[in-house]
Design a protein around this motif. Structure first.
Motif, PDB file in Angstrom:
ATOM      1  N   ALA A  35       0.836  -1.206   0.000  1.00  0.00           N
ATOM      2  CA  ALA A  35       0.000   0.000   0.000  1.00  0.00           C
ATOM      3  C   ALA A  35       0.871   1.256   0.000  1.00  0.00           C
ATOM      4  O   ALA A  35       0.546   2.254  -0.649  1.00  0.00           O
ATOM      5  CB  ALA A  35      -0.941  -0.007   1.200  1.00  0.00           C
ATOM      6  N   ALA A  36       1.995   1.197   0.707  1.00  0.00           N
ATOM      7  CA  ALA A  36       2.931   2.323   0.695  1.00  0.00           C
ATOM      8  C   ALA A  36       3.524   2.512  -0.699  1.00  0.00           C
ATOM      9  O   ALA A  36       3.708   3.645  -1.162  1.00  0.00           O
ATOM     10  CB  ALA A  36       4.034   2.109   1.723  1.00  0.00           C
ATOM     11  N   GLU A  37       3.819   1.405  -1.371  1.00  0.00           N
ATOM     12  CA  GLU A  37       4.328   1.495  -2.737  1.00  0.00           C
ATOM     13  C   GLU A  37       3.264   2.070  -3.671  1.00  0.00           C
ATOM     14  O   GLU A  37       3.583   2.839  -4.584  1.00  0.00           O
ATOM     15  CB  GLU A  37       4.811   0.132  -3.221  1.00  0.00           C
ATOM     16  N   LEU A  38       2.001   1.744  -3.426  1.00  0.00           N
ATOM     17  CA  LEU A  38       0.905   2.329  -4.193  1.00  0.00           C
ATOM     18  C   LEU A  38       0.846   3.835  -3.958  1.00  0.00           C
ATOM     19  O   LEU A  38       0.743   4.625  -4.903  1.00  0.00           O
ATOM     20  CB  LEU A  38      -0.413   1.657  -3.805  1.00  0.00           C
ATOM     21  N   LEU A  39       0.936   4.237  -2.722  1.00  0.00           N
ATOM     22  CA  LEU A  39       0.908   5.664  -2.389  1.00  0.00           C
ATOM     23  C   LEU A  39       2.093   6.406  -3.000  1.00  0.00           C
ATOM     24  O   LEU A  39       1.965   7.561  -3.424  1.00  0.00           O
ATOM     25  CB  LEU A  39       0.881   5.841  -0.870  1.00  0.00           C
ATOM     26  N   GLU A  40       3.222   5.721  -3.067  1.00  0.00           N
ATOM     27  CA  GLU A  40       4.417   6.332  -3.639  1.00  0.00           C
ATOM     28  C   GLU A  40       4.186   6.766  -5.093  1.00  0.00           C
ATOM     29  O   GLU A  40       4.800   7.734  -5.558  1.00  0.00           O
ATOM     30  CB  GLU A  40       5.582   5.349  -3.553  1.00  0.00           C
ATOM     31  N   CYS A  41       3.294   6.092  -5.784  1.00  0.00           N
ATOM     32  CA  CYS A  41       2.981   6.464  -7.171  1.00  0.00           C
ATOM     33  C   CYS A  41       2.460   7.892  -7.270  1.00  0.00           C
ATOM     34  O   CYS A  41       2.545   8.517  -8.328  1.00  0.00           O
ATOM     35  CB  CYS A  41       1.931   5.512  -7.749  1.00  0.00           C
ATOM     36  N   PHE A  42       1.913   8.411  -6.186  1.00  0.00           N
ATOM     37  CA  PHE A  42       1.324   9.752  -6.162  1.00  0.00           C
ATOM     38  C   PHE A  42       2.148  10.729  -5.321  1.00  0.00           C
ATOM     39  O   PHE A  42       1.688  11.815  -5.000  1.00  0.00           O
ATOM     40  CB  PHE A  42      -0.098   9.683  -5.593  1.00  0.00           C
ATOM     41  N   GLN A  43       3.345  10.328  -4.934  1.00  0.00           N
ATOM     42  CA  GLN A  43       4.127  11.081  -3.958  1.00  0.00           C
ATOM     43  C   GLN A  43       4.335  12.540  -4.343  1.00  0.00           C
ATOM     44  O   GLN A  43       4.163  13.420  -3.516  1.00  0.00           O
ATOM     45  CB  GLN A  43       5.475  10.403  -3.723  1.00  0.00           C
ATOM     46  N   TRP A  44       4.727  12.815  -5.545  1.00  0.00           N
ATOM     47  CA  TRP A  44       5.090  14.185  -5.908  1.00  0.00           C
ATOM     48  C   TRP A  44       4.095  14.848  -6.841  1.00  0.00           C
ATOM     49  O   TRP A  44       4.181  16.044  -7.087  1.00  0.00           O
ATOM     50  CB  TRP A  44       6.487  14.224  -6.527  1.00  0.00           C
ATOM     51  N   ASP A  45       3.165  14.082  -7.361  1.00  0.00           N
ATOM     52  CA  ASP A  45       2.201  14.656  -8.296  1.00  0.00           C
ATOM     53  C   ASP A  45       0.955  13.780  -8.287  1.00  0.00           C
ATOM     54  O   ASP A  45       0.980  12.651  -8.768  1.00  0.00           O
ATOM     55  CB  ASP A  45       2.816  14.712  -9.696  1.00  0.00           C
ATOM     56  N   ASP A  46      -0.117  14.308  -7.746  1.00  0.00           N
ATOM     57  CA  ASP A  46      -1.330  13.495  -7.618  1.00  0.00           C
ATOM     58  C   ASP A  46      -2.206  13.524  -8.868  1.00  0.00           C
ATOM     59  O   ASP A  46      -3.257  12.902  -8.900  1.00  0.00           O
ATOM     60  CB  ASP A  46      -2.138  13.888  -6.383  1.00  0.00           C
ATOM     61  N   GLU A  47      -1.767  14.230  -9.899  1.00  0.00           N
ATOM     62  CA  GLU A  47      -2.535  14.268 -11.137  1.00  0.00           C
ATOM     63  C   GLU A  47      -1.830  13.567 -12.291  1.00  0.00           C
ATOM     64  O   GLU A  47      -2.476  13.005 -13.161  1.00  0.00           O
ATOM     65  CB  GLU A  47      -2.843  15.719 -11.504  1.00  0.00           C
ATOM     66  N   ASN A  48      -0.521  13.620 -12.308  1.00  0.00           N
ATOM     67  CA  ASN A  48       0.255  12.999 -13.382  1.00  0.00           C
ATOM     68  C   ASN A  48       0.993  11.801 -12.806  1.00  0.00           C
ATOM     69  O   ASN A  48       2.060  11.948 -12.227  1.00  0.00           O
ATOM     70  CB  ASN A  48       1.250  14.010 -13.970  1.00  0.00           C
ATOM     71  N   PHE A  49       0.395  10.648 -12.973  1.00  0.00           N
ATOM     72  CA  PHE A  49       0.971   9.421 -12.421  1.00  0.00           C
ATOM     73  C   PHE A  49       0.991   8.349 -13.494  1.00  0.00           C
ATOM     74  O   PHE A  49       0.287   8.431 -14.499  1.00  0.00           O
ATOM     75  CB  PHE A  49       0.192   8.954 -11.187  1.00  0.00           C
ATOM     76  N   ASP A  50       1.808   7.351 -13.261  1.00  0.00           N
ATOM     77  CA  ASP A  50       1.938   6.226 -14.181  1.00  0.00           C
ATOM     78  C   ASP A  50       0.825   5.226 -13.873  1.00  0.00           C
ATOM     79  O   ASP A  50       0.910   4.478 -12.888  1.00  0.00           O
ATOM     80  CB  ASP A  50       3.332   5.605 -14.007  1.00  0.00           C
ATOM     81  N   GLU A  51      -0.188   5.218 -14.693  1.00  0.00           N
ATOM     82  CA  GLU A  51      -1.358   4.375 -14.433  1.00  0.00           C
ATOM     83  C   GLU A  51      -0.999   2.891 -14.389  1.00  0.00           C
ATOM     84  O   GLU A  51      -1.549   2.145 -13.577  1.00  0.00           O
ATOM     85  CB  GLU A  51      -2.433   4.621 -15.482  1.00  0.00           C
ATOM     86  N   GLU A  52      -0.086   2.443 -15.224  1.00  0.00           N
ATOM     87  CA  GLU A  52       0.314   1.037 -15.214  1.00  0.00           C
ATOM     88  C   GLU A  52       0.980   0.667 -13.891  1.00  0.00           C
ATOM     89  O   GLU A  52       0.721  -0.407 -13.338  1.00  0.00           O
ATOM     90  CB  GLU A  52       1.246   0.720 -16.387  1.00  0.00           C
ATOM     91  N   HIS A  53       1.821   1.557 -13.392  1.00  0.00           N
ATOM     92  CA  HIS A  53       2.477   1.299 -12.107  1.00  0.00           C
ATOM     93  C   HIS A  53       1.447   1.268 -10.981  1.00  0.00           C
ATOM     94  O   HIS A  53       1.508   0.415 -10.084  1.00  0.00           O
ATOM     95  CB  HIS A  53       3.555   2.351 -11.842  1.00  0.00           C
ATOM     96  N   VAL A  54       0.483   2.173 -11.019  1.00  0.00           N
ATOM     97  CA  VAL A  54      -0.591   2.186 -10.019  1.00  0.00           C
ATOM     98  C   VAL A  54      -1.341   0.853 -10.049  1.00  0.00           C
ATOM     99  O   VAL A  54      -1.594   0.249  -9.001  1.00  0.00           O
ATOM    100  CB  VAL A  54      -1.558   3.368 -10.260  1.00  0.00           C
ATOM    101  N   LYS A  55      -1.675   0.374 -11.231  1.00  0.00           N
ATOM    102  CA  LYS A  55      -2.401  -0.899 -11.348  1.00  0.00           C
ATOM    103  C   LYS A  55      -1.577  -2.067 -10.814  1.00  0.00           C
ATOM    104  O   LYS A  55      -2.122  -2.958 -10.150  1.00  0.00           O
ATOM    105  CB  LYS A  55      -2.819  -1.143 -12.794  1.00  0.00           C
ATOM    106  N   GLU A  56      -0.272  -2.054 -11.072  1.00  0.00           N
ATOM    107  CA  GLU A  56       0.590  -3.127 -10.561  1.00  0.00           C
ATOM    108  C   GLU A  56       0.616  -3.134  -9.036  1.00  0.00           C
ATOM    109  O   GLU A  56       0.508  -4.193  -8.405  1.00  0.00           O
ATOM    110  CB  GLU A  56       2.009  -2.955 -11.097  1.00  0.00           C
ATOM    111  N   GLU A  57       0.766  -1.964  -8.440  1.00  0.00           N
ATOM    112  CA  GLU A  57       0.827  -1.885  -6.975  1.00  0.00           C
ATOM    113  C   GLU A  57      -0.532  -2.214  -6.353  1.00  0.00           C
ATOM    114  O   GLU A  57      -0.594  -2.886  -5.313  1.00  0.00           O
ATOM    115  CB  GLU A  57       1.318  -0.512  -6.525  1.00  0.00           C
ATOM    116  N   LEU A  58      -1.611  -1.767  -6.972  1.00  0.00           N
ATOM    117  CA  LEU A  58      -2.949  -2.095  -6.485  1.00  0.00           C
ATOM    118  C   LEU A  58      -3.174  -3.605  -6.542  1.00  0.00           C
ATOM    119  O   LEU A  58      -3.723  -4.204  -5.607  1.00  0.00           O
ATOM    120  CB  LEU A  58      -4.007  -1.354  -7.301  1.00  0.00           C
ATOM    121  N   ALA A  59      -2.717  -4.235  -7.614  1.00  0.00           N
ATOM    122  CA  ALA A  59      -2.835  -5.696  -7.738  1.00  0.00           C
ATOM    123  C   ALA A  59      -2.059  -6.394  -6.626  1.00  0.00           C
ATOM    124  O   ALA A  59      -2.546  -7.372  -6.051  1.00  0.00           O
ATOM    125  CB  ALA A  59      -2.338  -6.153  -9.110  1.00  0.00           C
TER     126      ALA A  59
END
Length: 106
Positions: A35-59
């Protein structure tokens, strides 16, 4: 989650003999770590994120949640629906709609 997905998660664990490492505390820790790795996807920019990375961490989070449900012998649908019943009672639509207040502040 579809049964075929659940079966695939279980087979992955079984094929590698990893159930021996899946004590509830270890799985709970793994959920938090992922979950921390998922949150890290949004660490510096909550609008421009790597959607594929978000999906991997959510999975990853979801796989560990399924593993923990298996280890505890609970049905995810049952516990989710029980929690939703509680949430619906705490947050009735007529009081909570469009508000982010905690239930005791409604």
């Amino acid at each position: 989650m579809r049964q075929e997905t659940i079966d695939r998660i279980r087979k992955f664990t079984e094929d590698r003999d990893w159930d021996q490492f899946h004590a509830p505390v270890h799985l709970a820790k793994s959920i938090i770590i992922e979950a921390a790795e998922l949150l890290e996807c949004f660490q510096w920019d909550d609008e421009n994120f790597d959607e594929e990375h978000v999906k991997e961490e959510l999975a990853d989070v979801m796989v560990y949640c399924q593993n923990l449900a298996d280890k505890l012998g609970v049905d995810p649908d049952d516990i989710i629906n029980k929690k939703m019943d509680q949430n619906e009672a705490k947050y009735p639509v007529e009081k909570a709609k469009g508000k982010a207040d905690k239930y005791d502040k409604l």
